[in-house]
Scaffold this active site. Structure first.
Site, mmCIF file in Angstrom:
data_model
loop_
_atom_site.group_PDB
_atom_site.id
_atom_site.type_symbol
_atom_site.label_atom_id
_atom_site.label_comp_id
_atom_site.label_asym_id
_atom_site.label_seq_id
_atom_site.Cartn_x
_atom_site.Cartn_y
_atom_site.Cartn_z
ATOM 1 N N ASP A 31 17.930 44.560 64.783
ATOM 2 C CA ASP A 31 17.827 45.814 64.022
ATOM 3 C C ASP A 31 16.370 46.250 64.046
ATOM 4 O O ASP A 31 15.514 45.556 64.605
ATOM 5 C CB ASP A 31 18.314 45.620 62.563
ATOM 6 C CG ASP A 31 18.884 46.903 61.959
ATOM 7 O OD1 ASP A 31 18.119 47.881 61.820
ATOM 8 O OD2 ASP A 31 20.093 46.936 61.637
ATOM 9 N N GLY A 66 13.818 45.467 67.114
ATOM 10 C CA GLY A 66 13.714 46.314 68.300
ATOM 11 C C GLY A 66 14.404 47.639 68.102
ATOM 12 O O GLY A 66 14.855 47.965 66.995
ATOM 13 N N ASP A 67 14.483 48.366 69.206
ATOM 14 C CA ASP A 67 15.053 49.713 69.184
ATOM 15 C C ASP A 67 16.221 49.745 70.166
ATOM 16 O O ASP A 67 16.035 49.556 71.369
ATOM 17 C CB ASP A 67 13.950 50.697 69.615
ATOM 18 C CG ASP A 67 14.480 52.112 69.768
ATOM 19 O OD1 ASP A 67 15.653 52.362 69.434
ATOM 20 O OD2 ASP A 67 13.699 52.972 70.234
ATOM 21 N N PHE A 68 17.430 49.971 69.646
ATOM 22 C CA PHE A 68 18.601 49.870 70.538
ATOM 23 C C PHE A 68 18.687 51.010 71.543
ATOM 24 O O PHE A 68 19.526 50.997 72.419
ATOM 25 C CB PHE A 68 19.905 49.669 69.783
ATOM 26 C CG PHE A 68 20.258 50.603 68.654
ATOM 27 C CD1 PHE A 68 20.046 51.973 68.729
ATOM 28 C CD2 PHE A 68 20.880 50.087 67.505
ATOM 29 C CE1 PHE A 68 20.406 52.817 67.692
ATOM 30 C CE2 PHE A 68 21.246 50.924 66.458
ATOM 31 C CZ PHE A 68 21.011 52.291 66.550
ATOM 32 N N ARG A 93 29.740 50.036 62.846
ATOM 33 C CA ARG A 93 29.394 51.287 62.150
ATOM 34 C C ARG A 93 28.023 51.804 62.580
ATOM 35 O O ARG A 93 27.260 52.325 61.772
ATOM 36 C CB ARG A 93 29.461 51.084 60.639
ATOM 37 C CG ARG A 93 30.889 50.801 60.209
ATOM 38 C CD ARG A 93 31.036 50.766 58.730
ATOM 39 N NE ARG A 93 30.224 49.718 58.153
ATOM 40 C CZ ARG A 93 29.810 49.718 56.893
ATOM 41 N NH1 ARG A 93 30.102 50.711 56.110
ATOM 42 N NH2 ARG A 93 29.114 48.704 56.427
ATOM 43 N N HIS A 151 28.973 55.765 64.875
ATOM 44 C CA HIS A 151 29.310 56.991 64.111
ATOM 45 C C HIS A 151 28.073 57.648 63.493
ATOM 46 O O HIS A 151 28.149 58.753 62.986
ATOM 47 C CB HIS A 151 30.418 56.721 63.068
ATOM 48 C CG HIS A 151 29.954 56.018 61.833
ATOM 49 N ND1 HIS A 151 30.675 56.041 60.649
ATOM 50 C CD2 HIS A 151 28.846 55.268 61.587
ATOM 51 C CE1 HIS A 151 30.030 55.328 59.746
ATOM 52 N NE2 HIS A 151 28.928 54.865 60.281
HETATM 53 C C1 LIG Z 1 25.294 52.160 59.206
HETATM 54 S S1 LIG Z 1 24.227 50.798 59.388
HETATM 55 C C2 LIG Z 1 25.376 49.521 59.830
HETATM 56 C C3 LIG Z 1 24.901 48.155 59.458
HETATM 57 C C4 LIG Z 1 25.848 47.023 59.839
HETATM 58 N N1 LIG Z 1 26.112 46.988 61.245
HETATM 59 C C5 LIG Z 1 27.146 47.114 59.042
HETATM 60 O O1 LIG Z 1 28.197 47.421 59.614
HETATM 61 O O2 LIG Z 1 27.101 46.876 57.825
HETATM 62 C C6 LIG Z 1 23.399 51.155 60.915
HETATM 63 C C7 LIG Z 1 22.306 50.172 61.261
HETATM 64 O O3 LIG Z 1 21.669 50.612 62.485
HETATM 65 C C8 LIG Z 1 20.293 50.299 62.379
HETATM 66 N N2 LIG Z 1 19.505 51.126 63.318
HETATM 67 C C9 LIG Z 1 19.267 52.450 63.243
HETATM 68 N N3 LIG Z 1 18.498 52.848 64.270
HETATM 69 C C10 LIG Z 1 18.238 51.741 65.008
HETATM 70 C C11 LIG Z 1 17.509 51.525 66.219
HETATM 71 N N4 LIG Z 1 16.897 52.540 66.850
HETATM 72 N N5 LIG Z 1 17.448 50.271 66.731
HETATM 73 C C12 LIG Z 1 18.081 49.232 66.090
HETATM 74 N N6 LIG Z 1 18.805 49.387 64.938
HETATM 75 C C13 LIG Z 1 18.869 50.627 64.409
HETATM 76 C C14 LIG Z 1 19.982 50.638 60.934
HETATM 77 O O4 LIG Z 1 18.744 50.087 60.502
HETATM 78 C C15 LIG Z 1 21.203 50.093 60.215
HETATM 79 O O5 LIG Z 1 21.023 48.757 59.819
#
Ligand SMILES: C[S@@+](CC[C@H](N)C(=O)[O-])C[C@H]1O[C@@H](n2cnc3c(N)ncnc32)[C@H](O)[C@@H]1O
Length: 412
Positions: free
Chosen positions: A252, A278-280, A295, A298
């Protein structure tokens, strides 16, 4: 006049085939309600059915509209209940409105009225001696439940952002960015306390699906599970607890992953759990056997989803699997799932994240574009689903995924 029911009596006017009557409600005159009856010999079942139907619809519409308009009062009342700790004090045992007011430092008459409304909403129940207790729904609003964090988020920054919803509808850009000038994940990155509340709030729904997924999905012994955008690691921990031969990497953004290990120290899986920042959109850890995107998709538009999926595809070896957890909108191909949660959350995505809810075939298309093949969809609790995808023969750029650990990632 408004249609107001009617009937048919086969024992009257027997020689004419019975007697039918249609009732109408007329406007109140000189303070008295007026009623009109239209009756005639004979049986007219179609006329009677249409009359009864229109009567049921006519007075229902204004009532339905009024309750829709009052919808945000309900959400606000529940949010205030969390803010003043109402369900926490009721968690100690049944209390009168006066006791609740005293313990929450609020006005007794106002609390009395709030409790009546919360009773109507099913948050609390009224017992004898004017005492109240939490219902199961009220218990979810105590500070030790992630639903209280969810309520704070929805009633806090997100509620304020919804004031700008018209801008989102007009421009297609998030109401959140109209309100705060940045998108929500960047906003959280600057505000650690709000970010923690958001991360915990995500647990509310994740807890409801984590056990089911960990128990029912075959996680092979020795597998490495990589949870992309895994938040504070609730889902990954459930999988590691249930599958003692499995290891996991939580991936994350830095401000989220840095707390993921420190917050939870459980020896049973601590050595099998690591956290990587990191950055996905750029790159995700390689060498995973099973990748999770719970999640995440979406939250993003189609183009961004393909970038995230393509990063996963580049990391996937040939035998890897990708599990996408999402709610689904109805699809011509698969019929209509219940949209009571998906339709409103699609609006939340429009207002807050800039993403959207999708149908099964829309996810299938995104997966195909990124070099995956959607194999099956399994239902999970609370209308969630797990979409199981595998790498297609070639990656998004026509190259097979490497499956090799990406350089530059350091496990905590
Ligand atoms: C809606 S939350 C879902 C969290 C978890 N997967 C769950 O189902 O409870 C989306 C997650 O994506 C992460 N996220 C957003 N942008 C990101 C990025 N560029 N790289 C990595 N993670 C990221 C957020 O920090 C957050 O924890």
């Amino acid at each position: 006049m408004v249609p107001d029911g009617g009937g048919y009596n086969p024992h009257q006017d027997v020689e004419s085939g019975g007697r039918s009557v249609l009732y109408f409600r007329a406007p109140v005159r000189e303070g008295l309600p007026a009623r009109f009856e239209l009756t005639c010999a004979g049986h007219y079942p179609d006329v009677l059915a249409a009359h009864i139907r229109s009567g049921a619809e006519a007075p229902g519409a204004p009532t339905k509209l009024l309750s829709i308009l009052a919808g945000h009062w309900a959400a606000r009342a529940v949010h205030v209940a969390v803010e003043i700790g109402l369900c926490d004090v009721l968690g100690q045992g049944p209390l009168t409105a006066g006791d609740v007011a005293q313990q929450t430092d609020c006005d007794p008459a106002a609390v009395d009225r709030l409790l009546r409304y919360l009773t109507h909403l099913g948050v609390v129940r009224r017992l004898g001696e004017n005492k109240y207790s939490n219902t199961p729904l009220g218990a979810l609003l105590r500070a030790d439940s992630p639903f209280s964090d969810l309520t704070r988020m929805y009633g806090g920054e997100f509620y304020d952002a919804w004031r700008e919803f018209a801008s989102a509808v007009r421009t297609g850009h998030t109401a959140f960015s109209h309100k705060y000038g940045v998108e929500h994940f960047d906003y959280f990155a600057e505000r650690p306390t709000t970010a923690r509340t958001f991360d915990r709030s995500m647990q509310a729904v994740t807890n409801l699906v984590a056990d089911e997924l960990s128990r029912t999905f075959p996680f092979p012994a020795g597998a490495m599970v990589v949870d992309i955008g895994g938040g504070n690691g609730t889902l990954l921990r459930a999988i590691l607890r249930e599958n003692p031969e499995v290891s996991g990497i939580l991936f994350d953004r830095e401000h989220v992953s840095c707390n993921a290990v420190a917050e939870h120290e459980d020896a049973s899986y601590r050595s099998r759990f690591s956290s990587v920042a990191g950055d996905f959109f750029a790159e995700v850890p390689g060498s995973g056997d099973i990748y999770l995107l719970s999640r995440v998709l979406h939250d993003w538009n189609d183009e961004d989803c393909v970038r995230i999926l393509a990063a996963c595809r580049r990391a996937c070896g040939a035998g890897a699997e990708l599990l996408v957890l999402e709610r689904l909108l109805p699809d011509a191909e698969t019929g209509a799932p219940d949209i009571s949660l998906t339709a409103p959350w699609d609006m939340q995505m429009l207002a807050i994240t800039g993403g959207r809810e999708r149908t099964r075939s829309e996810y299938g298309t995104l997966l195909t574009k990124a070099g995956f093949r959607l194999d099956e969809v399994r239902p999970l609790p609370v209308d969630m689903n797990v979409l199981v995808a595998v790498p297609a023969a070639a990656g998004p750029d026509g190259q097979p995924g490497s499956g090799v650990p990406s350089p530059g990632f350091r496990a905590r």
